[in-house]
Design an enzyme around this catalytic site. Structure first.
Site, short mmCIF file in Angstrom:
data_model
loop_
_atom_site.label_atom_id
_atom_site.label_comp_id
_atom_site.label_asym_id
_atom_site.label_seq_id
_atom_site.Cartn_x
_atom_site.Cartn_y
_atom_site.Cartn_z
N ASP A 154 32.33 -19.46 5.82
CA ASP A 154 31.40 -18.82 6.75
C ASP A 154 31.05 -17.45 6.19
OD1 ASP A 154 31.31 -18.17 10.34
OD2 ASP A 154 30.06 -17.45 8.68
N LYS B 181 22.38 -13.32 9.13
CA LYS B 181 22.24 -11.86 9.04
C LYS B 181 21.33 -11.40 7.89
CE LYS B 181 26.72 -11.39 11.30
NZ LYS B 181 26.52 -10.68 12.59
N TYR C 244 35.62 -15.62 13.59
CA TYR C 244 34.59 -16.03 14.55
C TYR C 244 33.48 -16.74 13.78
CZ TYR C 244 30.74 -15.46 17.96
OH TYR C 244 29.69 -15.67 18.83
P1 KE4 Z 1 25.12 -15.37 15.43
O1 KE4 Z 1 25.03 -16.62 16.26
O2 KE4 Z 1 25.57 -14.14 16.26
O3 KE4 Z 1 23.83 -15.09 14.64
O4 KE4 Z 1 26.22 -15.56 14.30
C1 KE4 Z 1 27.52 -15.93 14.68
C2 KE4 Z 1 28.49 -15.54 13.59
C3 KE4 Z 1 28.97 -16.51 12.75
N1 KE4 Z 1 29.84 -16.22 11.76
C4 KE4 Z 1 30.24 -14.94 11.55
C5 KE4 Z 1 31.20 -14.65 10.43
C6 KE4 Z 1 29.76 -13.90 12.37
O5 KE4 Z 1 30.19 -12.62 12.14
C7 KE4 Z 1 28.87 -14.19 13.41
C8 KE4 Z 1 28.34 -13.12 14.36
N2 KE4 Z 1 28.88 -11.82 14.18
C9 KE4 Z 1 28.93 -10.95 15.33
C10 KE4 Z 1 29.63 -9.65 14.93
N3 KE4 Z 1 31.02 -9.75 14.99
C11 KE4 Z 1 27.54 -10.70 15.88
C12 KE4 Z 1 27.48 -9.64 16.95
C13 KE4 Z 1 27.37 -10.22 18.31
O6 KE4 Z 1 28.07 -11.21 18.62
O7 KE4 Z 1 26.57 -9.64 19.10
#
Ligand code: KE4
Length: 433
Positions: A238, A271, A143
Site C-alpha cells: 500500500d 495522493k 491503514y
Molecule cells: P483515501 O481513501 O483517504 O484516499 O486513502 C486511504 C488510504 C489508504 N492507504 C494509506 C496508506 C493511506 O494513508 C490512506 C489515507 N491516509 C489518510 C492519512 N492518514 C488520509 C487522511 C484522512 O483520512 O482524512
C-alpha cells in the site's frame, strides 16, 4: 475579534457530522478548533482568520509540489476547459498509466480509481480473485482506507482473526482478516504456519505513515516476501502515502536498494499521483491484472475513474517530480527539518526522535524510534499535543495527531525550515519537563 474558524466549525457541525468530511480533520486527537482553510499557495495555507501557516500536511501527502504550482494549475485549467468527465476512455489516462509504469518496476498495468480506499479495496479483491483464497494478513497500525474488510483490529491471539474497528462492519466480513503486529517476524511465521495455503495476500504499508513514521525492518520485509512466495500469496504494497513521495519509485525502490531483487506483487497508489485531485490506482503484473473486468472475473468499476481533470493534475505533478535531482533536493530539505526539530528538543532536554525518507517525515516524543503500533501509541501524547498547538499558534501546521506522518514539498524554502525550527525551539523550551 471573532474567531472565524470557531464560527465556521460551529456552523459546520450543524450541517456535517462532526463538522468535517474526514474525521482526522476535526482535531479530536489534539483538541482545539480545526482551522478552516480559505486558500493555499506554495508551502503556505491561510485560514478563515487570514492567518498564514507553513503547511506540513500537504493534504496528507498529495501536494508534493506545494499548492498552486503554475504548470499543474495550467494543466488543470486547460483540461477543465475541454470537459470535466466523459465516462469514456481518454488518451491522458494512458499517459498517466504509462508514467506510473515507467517509474515502478513490477507494475506492468494499472487501473485508475478515485480514492486510496477504492484502490486498496480493489487490490484486496484482486488478490483474492487471483489466488482463489479469502484469508489475508494486515498489520496493526497500518491503514488501507475504510473498506469493511480492512477496518479490523488485532484478534485476541497472534494467529486469530480480527474484530471490526468500526460499527456497521459485521464480524463475518472480517473473519478472514488476520491482524498481526508490525515488524514481528515470529508472528508472521506463525500465521503462515497456521494458514499458509489459505492466505491470498499480505497487505502492508512499507513505511507506515498511519503510525506517524515506522519503517518495516529489512528482516520483516524479507520474511513477508519469502513467506508470500513460498505459500503462493501476493505481497501487496500500500503505497498510497509513500508512492512517488518517499522516492520516485516509492518505498518499493527504497527496499529494492537494500534487498537486491526485492519486489512486491501488487501496488496501491494515491495522493501524489492525483496531485490533490481525486485519483488513485492499483497495479501489478499483466498476469495478475488480467483478472480484472472486462478481461477477467474480478469486478471493479467507477464513474469518475481516470477523470480527465484529475489525470491532468496527476500527470502534470509527475512530470515535475521526475525532473533530475528533484527527490535528492526534497530528501535533503526534509531531513534538515527533522534534524532541526530533534536538535531543538535536545537543547530543551526533551526526548525526541525522528526519521524521514524523501518528502515524508515523522517525529516522536520518545527515546527511540518506535517499531510498532503499541510503542507509537505509548509515546508522550500530552507533550505532542502541547507541541502541536504551540507550533500552530506560531503559524506552523503539523499533522493533528501523534500517529500521523508529515510532508515537505518542493515549495518549502530553507527559510521556511529555519523558521519552523526556530518556532520549535521556542515551544519546546516552554514545555513542562
Ligand atoms: P483515501 O481513501 O483517504 O484516499 O486513502 C486511504 C488510504 C489508504 N492507504 C494509506 C496508506 C493511506 O494513508 C490512506 C489515507 N491516509 C489518510 C492519512 N492518514 C488520509 C487522511 C484522512 O483520512 O482524512
Amino acid at each position: 475579534m471573532t474567531d472565524r474558524n470557531l464560527a465556521l466549525f460551529e456552523r459546520a457541525q450543524a450541517a456535517i457530522p462532526g463538522g468535517v468530511n474526514s474525521p482526522v480533520r476535526a482535531f479530536r486527537a489534539v483538541g482545539g478548533t480545526p482551522r478552516f482553510i480559505r486558500r493555499a499557495q506554495g508551502a503556505y495555507l491561510w485560514d478563515a482568520n487570514d492567518k498564514r501557516y507553513i503547511d506540513y500536511i500537504g493534504s496528507w501527502g498529495p501536494m508534493i509540489l506545494g499548492h498552486g504550482h503554475p504548470a499543474v494549475l495550467d494543466a488543470v485549467l486547460k483540461a477543465a476547459a475541454d470537459g470535466f468527465s466523459f465516462g469514456a476512455p481518454t488518451e491522458r489516462e494512458i499517459e498517466l498509466a504509462e508514467a506510473i509504469i515507467a517509474q515502478v518496476p513490477g507494475v506492468e498495468q494499472v487501473r485508475l480509481v478515485s480514492s486510496g480506499t477504492e484502490a486498496g479495496m480493489s487490490a484486496l479483491r484482486l488478490a483474492r480473485g487471483f489466488t482463489g483464497r479469502s484469508k489475508f494478513i494486515k498489520f496493526e497500525g497500518c491503514y488501507h482506507g475504510h473498506a469493511d474488510a480492512l477496518l479490523v483490529k488485532a484478534g485476541s491471539g497472534l494467529a486469530t482473526f480480527g474484530h471490526p474497528t468500526s460499527a456497521g462492519v459485521p464480524a463475518e466480513v472480517v473473519q478472514h482478516t488476520l491482524v498481526l503486529p508490525y515488524n514481528d517476524v515470529a508472528a508472521l511465521e506463525a500465521a503462515f504456519a497456521a494458514h499458509g495455503r489459505e492466505i491470498a495476500c499480505v497487505m502492508v504499508e512499507p513505511i507506515a505513515g498511519n503510525m506517524n513514521f515506522v519503517r518495516a525492518s529489512l528482516s520483516f520485509m524479507s520474511a513477508m516476501r519469502r513467506l508470500c512466495t513460498e505459500n503462493g500469496a501476493l505481497l501487496v504494497f500500500d503505497e498510497v502515502m509513500t508512492g512517488f513521495r518517499v522516492a520516485l519509485g516509492g518505498a518499493a525502490s527504497v527496499y529494492a536498494k537494500a534487498l537486491p531483487g526485492f519486489r512486491p506483487d501488487v501496488f496501491v497508489f494515491g495522493k501524489v499521483i492525483g496531485g490533490g485531485m481525486p485519483l488513485a490506482a492499483f497495479g501489478g503484473s499483466r498476469e495478475v491484472m488480467a483478472q480484472l473486468a472486462p478481461l477477467g472475473p474480478v469486478y471493479q468499476a467507477g464513474t469518475l475513474s481516470g477523470n480527465p481533470v484529475a489525470t491532468a493534475c496527476g500527470l502534470a505533478t509527475l512530470n515535475q517530480i521526475c525532473q533530475p535531482g528533484y527527490f535528492e533536493a526534497l530528501a535533503t530539505k526534509t531531513r534538515s527539518l527533522v534534524d532541526g526539530l530533534v536538535s531543538a528538543a535536545r537543547e530543551a532536554g526533551i526526548p525526541m526522535v525522528g526519521d524521514s525518507e524523501g518528502g515524508m517525515f515523522g517525529f516522536f516524543f520518545a527515546d527511540a524510534l518506535p517499531q510498532n503500533y503499541g510503542v507509537v501509541m505509548a509515546t508522550d501524547k500530552a507533550r505532542f499535543n502541547a507541541f502541536f498547538h504551540g507550533m500552530l499558534d506560531r503559524g506552523v501546521y503539523l499533522a493533528p495527531a501523534l500517529y500521523e506522518a508529515g510532508f515537505v514539498s518542493s515549495a518549502h524554502t530553507a527559510d521556511d525550515i529555519s523558521a519552523t525550527v526556530a518556532a520549535a525551539r521556542e515551544v519546546l523550551a516552554a514545555l513542562p519537563r
